[in-house]
Design a protein around this motif. Sequence first.
Motif, PDB file in Angstrom:
ATOM      1  N   ALA A  43       0.910  -1.197   0.053  1.00 12.32           N
ATOM      2  CA  ALA A  43      -0.189  -0.026   0.060  1.00 12.32           C
ATOM      3  C   ALA A  43       0.774   1.020   0.068  1.00 12.32           C
ATOM      4  O   ALA A  43       0.619   2.124  -0.759  1.00 12.32           O
ATOM      5  N   ARG A  44       1.722   1.078   0.760  1.00 12.98           N
ATOM      6  CA  ARG A  44       2.806   2.369   0.755  1.00 12.98           C
ATOM      7  C   ARG A  44       4.008   1.818  -0.223  1.00 12.98           C
ATOM      8  O   ARG A  44       4.647   0.765   0.027  1.00 12.98           O
ATOM      9  N   ARG A  45       4.457   2.949  -0.872  1.00 19.31           N
ATOM     10  CA  ARG A  45       5.388   2.778  -1.843  1.00 19.31           C
ATOM     11  C   ARG A  45       6.818   2.927  -1.242  1.00 19.31           C
ATOM     12  O   ARG A  45       6.987   3.674  -0.404  1.00 19.31           O
ATOM     13  N   VAL A  46       8.013   2.043  -1.591  1.00 20.25           N
ATOM     14  CA  VAL A  46       9.004   2.269  -0.880  1.00 20.25           C
ATOM     15  C   VAL A  46       9.943   2.883  -2.277  1.00 20.25           C
ATOM     16  O   VAL A  46       9.928   2.676  -3.262  1.00 20.25           O
ATOM     17  N   THR A  47      10.572   3.916  -1.415  1.00 20.94           N
ATOM     18  CA  THR A  47      11.294   4.964  -2.402  1.00 20.94           C
ATOM     19  C   THR A  47      12.561   3.918  -2.844  1.00 20.94           C
ATOM     20  O   THR A  47      13.151   3.095  -2.263  1.00 20.94           O
ATOM     21  N   ASP A  48      13.301   4.544  -3.938  1.00 21.48           N
ATOM     22  CA  ASP A  48      14.322   3.917  -4.400  1.00 21.48           C
ATOM     23  C   ASP A  48      15.469   3.933  -3.323  1.00 21.48           C
ATOM     24  O   ASP A  48      16.305   3.039  -3.308  1.00 21.48           O
ATOM     25  N   ALA A  49      15.479   5.125  -2.973  1.00 21.56           N
ATOM     26  CA  ALA A  49      16.454   5.502  -1.950  1.00 21.56           C
ATOM     27  C   ALA A  49      16.523   4.403  -0.646  1.00 21.56           C
ATOM     28  O   ALA A  49      17.523   3.984  -0.292  1.00 21.56           O
ATOM     29  N   ASP A  50      15.298   4.330  -0.240  1.00 22.01           N
ATOM     30  CA  ASP A  50      14.958   3.253   0.779  1.00 22.01           C
ATOM     31  C   ASP A  50      15.461   1.805   0.377  1.00 22.01           C
ATOM     32  O   ASP A  50      16.118   1.221   1.292  1.00 22.01           O
ATOM     33  N   GLU A  51      14.949   1.332  -0.696  1.00 21.04           N
ATOM     34  CA  GLU A  51      15.343   0.264  -1.013  1.00 21.04           C
ATOM     35  C   GLU A  51      16.814   0.053  -1.410  1.00 21.04           C
ATOM     36  O   GLU A  51      17.313  -1.155  -0.775  1.00 21.04           O
ATOM     37  N   GLN A  52      17.500   0.947  -1.937  1.00 19.48           N
ATOM     38  CA  GLN A  52      19.135   0.840  -1.895  1.00 19.48           C
ATOM     39  C   GLN A  52      19.607   0.652  -0.577  1.00 19.48           C
ATOM     40  O   GLN A  52      20.540  -0.023  -0.402  1.00 19.48           O
ATOM     41  N   GLN A  53      19.158   1.485   0.135  1.00 19.96           N
ATOM     42  CA  GLN A  53      19.864   1.469   1.596  1.00 19.96           C
ATOM     43  C   GLN A  53      19.353   0.053   2.479  1.00 19.96           C
ATOM     44  O   GLN A  53      20.289  -0.422   3.115  1.00 19.96           O
ATOM     45  N   PHE A  54      18.246  -0.272   2.169  1.00 17.21           N
ATOM     46  CA  PHE A  54      17.809  -1.620   2.710  1.00 17.21           C
ATOM     47  C   PHE A  54      18.749  -2.725   2.244  1.00 17.21           C
ATOM     48  O   PHE A  54      19.285  -3.490   3.120  1.00 17.21           O
ATOM     49  N   LEU A  55      19.028  -2.577   1.004  1.00 18.32           N
ATOM     50  CA  LEU A  55      19.768  -3.556   0.175  1.00 18.32           C
ATOM     51  C   LEU A  55      21.421  -3.568   0.683  1.00 18.32           C
ATOM     52  O   LEU A  55      21.884  -4.645   0.992  1.00 18.32           O
ATOM     53  N   PHE A  56      21.821  -2.243   0.938  1.00 22.19           N
ATOM     54  CA  PHE A  56      23.076  -2.203   1.357  1.00 22.19           C
ATOM     55  C   PHE A  56      23.433  -2.879   2.865  1.00 22.19           C
ATOM     56  O   PHE A  56      24.188  -3.337   2.936  1.00 22.19           O
ATOM     57  N   GLU A  57      22.273  -2.379   3.757  1.00 22.22           N
ATOM     58  CA  GLU A  57      22.369  -2.857   5.314  1.00 22.22           C
ATOM     59  C   GLU A  57      22.406  -4.329   5.332  1.00 22.22           C
ATOM     60  O   GLU A  57      23.124  -4.936   6.021  1.00 22.22           O
TER      61      GLU A  57
END
Length: 135
Positions: A43-57
């Motif tokens: 329902a809530r979109r994940v921003t590209d920045a959030d996704e990239q930071q998540f993948l990095f972590e």
Amino acid sequence: MEFDVPLFSRGFVRRRAISLATSLSVMATSFALAQDPKHGSEARRVTDADEQQFLFEIDLAMSNMNRSMLMTPTGDIDRDFVNVMVPHHQGAVDMARAEIKYGRNDELRQLARRMVSQQEDEISSLRHALRPPPV
């Protein structure tokens, strides 16, 4: 007389190679899923920045875990077990914290919070078990 004793046994090296291959497979799958814009729309979109930071972590947590688990055997099976399991559990803590921080599914975020608590308890228990009994 001099003996050539290998630093690591074949079985040890094989287990480490399997562990590394498994980790790489998980990372590749995570990356592939992150690249598919139709997968898992929330329902809530994940921003590209959030996704990239998540993948990095997540990648950092798995890399730290795998590096820390490559220990030199001490000759004490129990100590070796703790030396491998503590980073394994810490990796789970770090990955769960990334879900808490970036995840959008409340049920998964709650599960991740419980995982952090449980894994930290396990780490404490592992370390405590190696302490000599009180005199």
